[in-house]
Design a protein around this motif. Sequence first.
Motif, short mmCIF file in Angstrom:
data_model
loop_
_atom_site.label_atom_id
_atom_site.label_comp_id
_atom_site.label_asym_id
_atom_site.label_seq_id
_atom_site.Cartn_x
_atom_site.Cartn_y
_atom_site.Cartn_z
N PHE A 60 -16.96 -27.89 -14.18
CA PHE A 60 -18.07 -27.13 -14.73
C PHE A 60 -17.60 -26.39 -16.00
O PHE A 60 -16.79 -25.47 -15.89
CB PHE A 60 -18.56 -26.13 -13.68
N ARG B 244 -26.54 -28.69 -11.55
CA ARG B 244 -27.67 -27.98 -10.94
C ARG B 244 -28.14 -28.71 -9.67
O ARG B 244 -28.51 -28.07 -8.69
CB ARG B 244 -28.82 -27.86 -11.94
N ILE C 178 -25.68 -27.80 -6.94
CA ILE C 178 -25.87 -26.41 -6.49
C ILE C 178 -27.11 -26.32 -5.61
O ILE C 178 -27.10 -25.67 -4.55
CB ILE C 178 -25.98 -25.47 -7.70
N LEU D 278 -24.63 -19.61 -13.98
CA LEU D 278 -24.41 -20.13 -12.63
C LEU D 278 -24.92 -19.17 -11.55
O LEU D 278 -25.63 -19.58 -10.63
CB LEU D 278 -22.91 -20.40 -12.45
N ARG D 279 -24.60 -17.92 -11.67
CA ARG D 279 -24.95 -16.98 -10.60
C ARG D 279 -26.32 -16.30 -10.84
O ARG D 279 -27.17 -16.31 -9.94
CB ARG D 279 -23.87 -15.91 -10.47
N TRP E 22 -29.15 -19.38 -11.92
CA TRP E 22 -29.31 -20.40 -10.89
C TRP E 22 -29.25 -19.85 -9.47
O TRP E 22 -29.61 -20.54 -8.53
CB TRP E 22 -28.25 -21.48 -11.05
N PHE F 3 -26.51 -19.15 -7.71
CA PHE F 3 -25.39 -19.71 -6.97
C PHE F 3 -24.60 -18.60 -6.28
O PHE F 3 -24.24 -17.59 -6.90
CB PHE F 3 -24.47 -20.47 -7.93
#
Length: 766
Positions: A225, A256, A259, A289-290, A293, A295
Amino acid sequence: MSAPLYRDAAAPVAERVRDLLSRMTLTEKVGQVNQRMYGWDAYERTADAWEGHRLTEAFRAEVAAFDGMGALYGLQRADPWSGVAFADGITAADAARVADSVQRHVVSHTRLGIPVLLVEEVPHGHQALDGTVLPVNLAVGATWDPDLYEAAAAGAAAELRARGAHVALVSALDLVRDPRWGRAEECFGEDPYLAARFTQALVRGMQGDGTSYAPDRAAVVLKHFAGQGATVGGRNSAATELGPRELHEIHLVAARAGIRAGAAGAMAAYNEYDGLPCAANRELLTGLLRERWGFTGLVMADGCALDRLVRLAGDPVAAGALALHAGTDLSLWDGCFPRLAEAVERGLVSEDALDAAVTRVLTLKFRLGLFERPYVGGEPRENSHALEELSERLARESVVLLSHDGATLPLAAAPSRIAVIGPNADSLPQQLGDYTAPQRPGTGLTVLDGIRAVAPPGVEVTYARGCDLVGGDRGEIADAVALAAGADTAVLVLGGSSAREADTRFDSNGAALVASGAPAGMTCGEGVDLAELSLPSAQLALLDAVAATGTPVVVVLVQGRPHAVPELSGRARAVLSAWYPGPWGGRALANVLFGCAEPMGRLPVSVPRSAAQLPVFYNAKDHGYRGYVDQPATALHAFGHGLSYTTVEYGEPRLSRAEAPVGDPALTCSVTVRNTGERAVRETVQLYVRRLSGSCSWPRVRELRGFARVDLAPGERAEVAFVVEADTLASLDRALESVVEPGELLLETGPSSDRTNGACLTLTPS
């Protein structure tokens, strides 16, 4: 005295984590985010046949240094880099016992008894002695069969867990945008939609639903990533020149999908994005990411990647703080994260940031059930035979028939004498790919073995190597020519190799070191990038010499990247590509050659004419470029291409409605396909979207948005219907959000990206 809350299996995981975290010292917290030991240094072989292996003092000291251990990488890894082989390594018979001894020491010799995560490489099967090897990812992508791969991934996870490991590191997120890159074999292909489908299958197969882990399911850390497949010049770990749109449209799609499927973790890539290495890129790891999205899993650094940050940060302590603040949770072999306590004490990073990382590591341990079931004990055992069958099936379905004269194959009307020639004809290591453990003698079949096993009685099969894999030595060509001249058919097996040897030199992270030329015969693999994509000169000379005999030639390319081989035109009656098909790939190929199985593979990557024309991926921006003066700009073989032993006729695509509002764009796109030949076929019908107007950014030539595999008997006709929904039609707006925009587009169907018919769809404002 009652047990602490974190020992209560009935309590919610979040409460157990909070309770455990509240009891931990700063040193213990730092220990949980560290993975600095090479696993093969944790044990040694003993002369005692009953004991077999014992833990080393180095391992005991590492556990004692932090009063615990977050994760241990590669306890069972075996290959020339680790130096582990059958003489001193951990076999399937020993694996669970050794893993349990590691776990027992960590649990019983630390204050809080926190189990350790045992992390293993599973690039195409568990990279361990007696691990079942699957075809490489590029072969998996060539099957266009995510369901089959999901079953294989589940088998690999069961094998991993039966041997005591918990976390699988699996390449899935990189795309082959430049086939000069040595790690092309680790990619599912060049297309984001195809990669996303296989990434979803991988996560579902290995993890199940991801909310809790059955004893035969493993946690997946997806690599890498993000954007590692787009490094400049196909150079490993180099910089990228990606803009945000290219990153989001192409390189984040599979991530994505993984995830959303519930992947336990992601590995930060080596490359930089927008001036920062991924492991130090807070915008990428935290902002996207966090926060964007949602995550909640862990982010692992790649091997020694944090040490590279010292150049930015000034010293290892500051480098560790930089990565932790960015969102990296777990280290790998570096000297920076072990000094995080100092970073906290110096005020370079908050203890809250450390607590957040520790929380994510502990959460995974609780979800895996390690506090209740830290040992293998009586867990379900692996079924290696079933996984071997899946490996061979993947290999068989991945074979791509690139060209064919319509008569030479299949070899069912068996010629009386077949000459099998070439440096990849009789070498098992050269059909396995990188990240592969040593194989037991007798495991698998080479192409030569497969042809001998499948050839009908009475067929004489002869063999000559012809030349070395690399270099220009032509000394063996004469013997090969003599065999070919006396044969009815010559099967010429060429290509590349990622096989590591004992004399291969390695970097500290395990990548092959290249000074000039290919190390120890490698032409592909981590650290083995090529400037030219043509086959080595001796292989081309062998091809010319064998073709000059007049004997019909069938070329089989066993390779980990698409080589540029326009020289085959006019020299070979048929050309097949087998992307490192694994141990049983020889029999899989032979079954296709003799017509016992139909060629079903489709290209997951475009095949260039030369390195000079790169890039040639099919979904480039649609600027209407016509080509160079000296050669076309198009690929030699386009993405999605693959022939069969019959012919299939496609009708025009039909839409259930030609106009739809963007708020409710659901419709169907149907196409009639008919087998017009004399053999059965499994046809891969592909759906593409081509934007004609209305997008907020310049459109791509076309974009894969669906595919279906259909079995057709001779003369049979079938109706293939694609359900077209918002996801099928969506594009990214200026804010890089996925939306359905008004405008005109074509929904195209066909057998490959360069042979499509389209139906126009108008999307209107709601």
